[in-house]
Write a protein that holds these residues in place. Structure first.
Motif, PDB file in Angstrom:
ATOM      1  N   UNK A 115       0.832  -1.205   0.000  1.00  0.00           N
ATOM      2  CA  UNK A 115       0.000   0.000   0.000  1.00  0.00           C
ATOM      3  C   UNK A 115       0.866   1.255   0.000  1.00  0.00           C
ATOM      4  N   UNK A 116       1.945   1.238   0.757  1.00  0.00           N
ATOM      5  CA  UNK A 116       2.858   2.386   0.796  1.00  0.00           C
ATOM      6  C   UNK A 116       3.499   2.614  -0.571  1.00  0.00           C
ATOM      7  N   UNK A 117       3.789   1.530  -1.278  1.00  0.00           N
ATOM      8  CA  UNK A 117       4.349   1.653  -2.623  1.00  0.00           C
ATOM      9  C   UNK A 117       3.380   2.362  -3.565  1.00  0.00           C
ATOM     10  N   UNK A 118       2.103   2.294  -3.245  1.00  0.00           N
ATOM     11  CA  UNK A 118       1.070   3.001  -4.021  1.00  0.00           C
ATOM     12  C   UNK A 118       0.803   4.395  -3.444  1.00  0.00           C
ATOM     13  N   UNK A 119       1.656   4.811  -2.507  1.00  0.00           N
ATOM     14  CA  UNK A 119       1.570   6.103  -1.825  1.00  0.00           C
ATOM     15  C   UNK A 119       0.315   6.266  -0.988  1.00  0.00           C
ATOM     16  N   UNK A 120      -0.166   5.161  -0.427  1.00  0.00           N
ATOM     17  CA  UNK A 120      -1.274   5.218   0.516  1.00  0.00           C
ATOM     18  C   UNK A 120      -0.746   5.858   1.798  1.00  0.00           C
ATOM     19  N   UNK A 125       2.228   6.114   6.965  1.00  0.00           N
ATOM     20  CA  UNK A 125       2.228   6.523   8.367  1.00  0.00           C
ATOM     21  C   UNK A 125       2.430   5.312   9.271  1.00  0.00           C
ATOM     22  N   UNK A 126       1.654   4.248   9.039  1.00  0.00           N
ATOM     23  CA  UNK A 126       1.717   3.073   9.903  1.00  0.00           C
ATOM     24  C   UNK A 126       3.083   2.406   9.841  1.00  0.00           C
ATOM     25  N   UNK A 127       3.650   2.288   8.642  1.00  0.00           N
ATOM     26  CA  UNK A 127       4.995   1.713   8.528  1.00  0.00           C
ATOM     27  C   UNK A 127       6.022   2.578   9.247  1.00  0.00           C
TER      28      UNK A 127
END
Length: 170
Positions: A115-120, A125-127
């Motif tokens: 999800x972070x790779x998709x800029x979520x 934030x959570x990571x």
């Protein structure tokens, strides 16, 4: 509504998804969770990632009848595997929190990273929070992680105070 219904009946997955939302929310139709589930399921079976996410959410909370966590996870994974960053984030948090399923930190990090790779932003934030605290994953040395800074640059209002102290915003 006539044309959306015709398209949905002709197996147009976006029209089916739209009908599912309309029935779920009670817009233009009386709220009908059975109809919502019918249209979401049909759309998801045709490959619509957003409909699969809706199926997962409804089953996870028992809004489409009885609560069914196992089937909900199947739909959420289908959506996440098709690249829906919201489903990826949701899976990550389910695995991280262990409220509905057992905690699996490696799976949580895997889905949160996708999800972070998709800029979520929520996943970023959570990571960042995970790596900063070092409670469930190995603490990142030095500047904690580039993830909190990325989030802070996008939305300063969601940045934890501790990140603000650890990472200068340029």
């Amino acid at each position: 509504m006539e044309w959306i219904t015709k398209a949905a009946n002709a197996d147009h997955s976006s029209a089916q998804y739209a009908l599912g939302k309309l029935y779920r929310d009670g817009v233009y139709f009386e709220k009908d969770m059975d109809q919502a589930m019918k249209w979401f399921r049909s759309s998801a079976e045709l490959g619509n990632a957003y409909a699969a996410y809706q199926m997962g959410q409804l089953l996870l909370f028992g809004e489409g009848g009885s609560k069914d966590v196992e089937t909900a996870m199947k739909w959420l994974k289908m959506s996440a595997e098709k690249g829906n960053s919201i489903a990826q984030y949701r899976l990550g948090m389910l695995y991280l929190n262990g409220e509905e399923i057992p905690v699996q930190v490696d799976e949580a990090v895997k889905w949160l990273q996708k999800a972070a790779d998709e800029e979520n932003e929520w996943a970023l934030y959570q990571l960042g929070k995970l790596y900063f605290s070092g409670e469930q994953v190995k603490k990142d040395g030095g500047d904690c992680s580039p993830l909190p800074e990325t989030v802070c640059r996008k939305r300063k209002s969601i940045c934890p105070v501790s990140f603000g102290n650890a990472i200068p915003l340029r």
